[in-house]
Design a protein around this motif. Structure first.
Motif, PDB file in Angstrom:
ATOM      1  N   PRO A 135       0.553  -1.442  -0.016  1.00  0.00           N
ATOM      2  CA  PRO A 135      -0.069   0.049   0.105  1.00  0.00           C
ATOM      3  C   PRO A 135       0.858   1.344   0.116  1.00  0.00           C
ATOM      4  CG  PRO A 135      -1.014  -1.683   1.739  1.00  0.00           C
ATOM      5  CD  PRO A 135       0.411  -2.030   1.084  1.00  0.00           C
ATOM      6  N   ASN A 136       1.921   1.329   0.783  1.00  0.00           N
ATOM      7  CA  ASN A 136       2.833   2.550   0.789  1.00  0.00           C
ATOM      8  C   ASN A 136       3.191   2.949  -0.509  1.00  0.00           C
ATOM      9  OD1 ASN A 136       4.457   0.104   1.072  1.00  0.00           O
ATOM     10  ND2 ASN A 136       6.028   1.601   1.687  1.00  0.00           N
ATOM     11  N   LYS A 137       3.634   1.898  -1.278  1.00  0.00           N
ATOM     12  CA  LYS A 137       4.141   2.412  -2.668  1.00  0.00           C
ATOM     13  C   LYS A 137       2.896   2.994  -3.554  1.00  0.00           C
ATOM     14  CE  LYS A 137       8.099  -0.064  -1.988  1.00  0.00           C
ATOM     15  NZ  LYS A 137       9.350   0.906  -2.058  1.00  0.00           N
ATOM     16  N   LYS A 138       1.783   2.702  -3.395  1.00  0.00           N
ATOM     17  CA  LYS A 138       0.805   3.590  -4.178  1.00  0.00           C
ATOM     18  C   LYS A 138       0.810   4.978  -3.983  1.00  0.00           C
ATOM     19  CE  LYS A 138      -1.786  -0.752  -3.976  1.00  0.00           C
ATOM     20  NZ  LYS A 138      -2.697  -1.695  -3.410  1.00  0.00           N
ATOM     21  N   LEU A 139       1.238   5.334  -3.113  1.00  0.00           N
ATOM     22  CA  LEU A 139       1.577   7.107  -2.702  1.00  0.00           C
ATOM     23  C   LEU A 139       2.768   7.588  -3.707  1.00  0.00           C
ATOM     24  CD1 LEU A 139       0.753   7.182   0.954  1.00  0.00           C
ATOM     25  CD2 LEU A 139      -0.604   7.740  -0.887  1.00  0.00           C
ATOM     26  N   LEU A 140       3.641   6.792  -4.008  1.00  0.00           N
ATOM     27  CA  LEU A 140       4.855   7.163  -4.864  1.00  0.00           C
ATOM     28  C   LEU A 140       4.496   8.008  -6.009  1.00  0.00           C
ATOM     29  CD1 LEU A 140       7.080   4.218  -4.554  1.00  0.00           C
ATOM     30  CD2 LEU A 140       7.155   6.483  -3.069  1.00  0.00           C
ATOM     31  N   LEU A 141       3.377   7.781  -6.923  1.00  0.00           N
ATOM     32  CA  LEU A 141       3.140   8.469  -7.712  1.00  0.00           C
ATOM     33  C   LEU A 141       2.922   9.887  -7.931  1.00  0.00           C
ATOM     34  CD1 LEU A 141       2.843   8.587 -11.071  1.00  0.00           C
ATOM     35  CD2 LEU A 141       0.265   7.645 -10.744  1.00  0.00           C
ATOM     36  N   SER A 142       1.901   9.748  -6.649  1.00  0.00           N
ATOM     37  CA  SER A 142       1.358  11.353  -6.428  1.00  0.00           C
ATOM     38  C   SER A 142       2.563  12.184  -5.944  1.00  0.00           C
ATOM     39  CB  SER A 142       0.249  11.312  -5.152  1.00  0.00           C
ATOM     40  OG  SER A 142      -0.220  12.297  -4.658  1.00  0.00           O
ATOM     41  N   GLU A 143       3.492  11.503  -5.031  1.00  0.00           N
ATOM     42  CA  GLU A 143       4.671  12.302  -4.558  1.00  0.00           C
ATOM     43  C   GLU A 143       5.629  12.800  -5.930  1.00  0.00           C
ATOM     44  OE1 GLU A 143       6.537   9.566  -2.011  1.00  0.00           O
ATOM     45  OE2 GLU A 143       5.011   9.632  -0.433  1.00  0.00           O
ATOM     46  N   GLU A 144       5.636  11.926  -6.812  1.00  0.00           N
ATOM     47  CA  GLU A 144       6.528  12.362  -7.879  1.00  0.00           C
ATOM     48  C   GLU A 144       5.951  13.354  -8.903  1.00  0.00           C
ATOM     49  OE1 GLU A 144       9.481  11.542  -8.564  1.00  0.00           O
ATOM     50  OE2 GLU A 144       9.935  10.250  -7.111  1.00  0.00           O
ATOM     51  N   LEU A 145       4.580  13.505  -9.027  1.00  0.00           N
ATOM     52  CA  LEU A 145       3.777  14.568  -9.793  1.00  0.00           C
ATOM     53  C   LEU A 145       3.825  16.001  -9.034  1.00  0.00           C
ATOM     54  CD1 LEU A 145       0.643  12.520 -10.972  1.00  0.00           C
ATOM     55  CD2 LEU A 145       2.818  12.755 -11.888  1.00  0.00           C
ATOM     56  N   ASN A 146       3.900  15.778  -7.571  1.00  0.00           N
ATOM     57  CA  ASN A 146       4.046  17.027  -7.124  1.00  0.00           C
ATOM     58  C   ASN A 146       5.442  17.669  -7.594  1.00  0.00           C
ATOM     59  OD1 ASN A 146       1.573  16.629  -5.689  1.00  0.00           O
ATOM     60  ND2 ASN A 146       2.514  15.726  -3.879  1.00  0.00           N
ATOM     61  N   LYS A 147       6.295  17.146  -7.963  1.00  0.00           N
ATOM     62  CA  LYS A 147       7.586  17.654  -8.208  1.00  0.00           C
ATOM     63  C   LYS A 147       7.644  18.283  -9.472  1.00  0.00           C
ATOM     64  CE  LYS A 147      10.191  13.750  -5.918  1.00  0.00           C
ATOM     65  NZ  LYS A 147      11.276  12.656  -6.270  1.00  0.00           N
TER      66      LYS A 147
END
Length: 292
Positions: A135-147
């Motif tokens: 589940p924690n990996k599913k937040l990675l995309l959102s974090e990358e898009l914020n960049k």
């Protein structure tokens, strides 16, 4: 390729300008063949022509959006799997900055818009399978898009059918969804299942808004279309967009050539339909944001 001037004048174009911020949108469906990829490509093309900076992120290993925006004519080296694979699940991968995965397509517009892509290939499926139960990996995309949100007005995500790793990753990152729907009883059952799932989706992403549902592969001459639309509007009033995407061979042709249909066949029924649908999407964004 210079964009086409699809608006009559500058005032008409500016009427669709939204407040400066990046909006993340996706056509979502649990069913394959629902024209999600087609809609990503063509809505992105229209937004570009309107003067917006647009990024399409293809997360489907079939790469239909990738092919629809130039495919083999683009120098695609990295996918989102490359960006997120910190643990080197996919052999020979080294994680790379998301900015390095951005590829500028040949499509732009006289209004100043640009169209960018992060493409997809089989590595997306490998990465998804490796991380589905994390589940924690599913937040990675959102974090990358914020960049990179400061570089774009719209990010449009094309994810696979169903609810795999990439779908859930997109769900955490999205501001808005639109739902394509082909008239038919079987499709309606799938749609109802998805709308029940949407309730759960909003629990993990409370900011997510369903802008509406649009009919695809529509043929108003058939009885099934007439009955379907009447029943849908009766049972769920106000959900359907007024614009519908017709059955049109130009759509398939344009994807084969790697050119969005508004550029490939600008006077076709499907091109006009996607322009109208995009305008409706912007109006609904405006309404939601005006009401807080």
């Amino acid at each position: 390729m210079a964009g086409l001037n699809i608006f009559r004048n500058k005032k008409e174009r500016n009427s669709f300008k939204l407040k400066p911020k990046c909006r993340v949108i996706a056509p979502l469906s649990q069913k394959g063949g629902a024209t999600k990829s087609t809609s990503c490509v063509n809505i992105a093309s229209v937004l570009c022509e309107m003067g917006y900076r647009v990024l399409v992120i293809d997360l489907d290993q079939q790469g239909h959006s990738t092919m629809g925006l130039g495919g083999d004519n683009l120098e695609l080296e990295f996918t989102m799997a490359n960006v997120l694979d910190y643990e080197k699940v996919v052999e020979d991968f080294d994680p790379i900055p998301i900015g390095k995965a951005l590829v500028k397509t040949i499509f732009d517009s006289k209004a100043g818009g640009s169209l960018w892509l992060i493409g997809a290939n089989i590595t997306c499926e490998e990465f998804s399978a490796a991380h589905y139960n994390k589940p924690n990996k599913k937040l990675l995309l959102s974090e990358e898009l914020n960049k990179i949100k400061d570089k774009f007005d719209f990010i449009i995500i094309d994810s696979p059918p169903g609810l795999d790793f990439w779908n859930w990753s997109a769900i955490f990152a999205l501001d808005y969804i639109i739902v394509p729907l082909e008239p038919g009883h079987g499709e309606m059952r799938s749609y109802n299942d998805f709308m029940e799932t949407l309730v759960q989706i909003k629990e993990v992403n409370p900011k997510l808004k369903h802008l509406g549902t649009f009919l695809t592969k529509s043929n108003p001459q058939t009885n099934i279309y007439k009955d379907f639309k009447q029943n849908f509007n009766t049972n769920t009033p106000g959900i359907l967009f007024g614009s519908e995407i017709p059955t049109d061979t130009k759509i398939k042709e344009s994807l084969g050539f790697g050119i969005p249909v508004p550029l490939y066949a600008p006077n076709s029924r499907s091109a006009k339909a996607y322009r109208a649908l995009t305008e409706e999407v912007l109006r609904r964004c405006q309404l939601i944001e005006a009401n807080g």
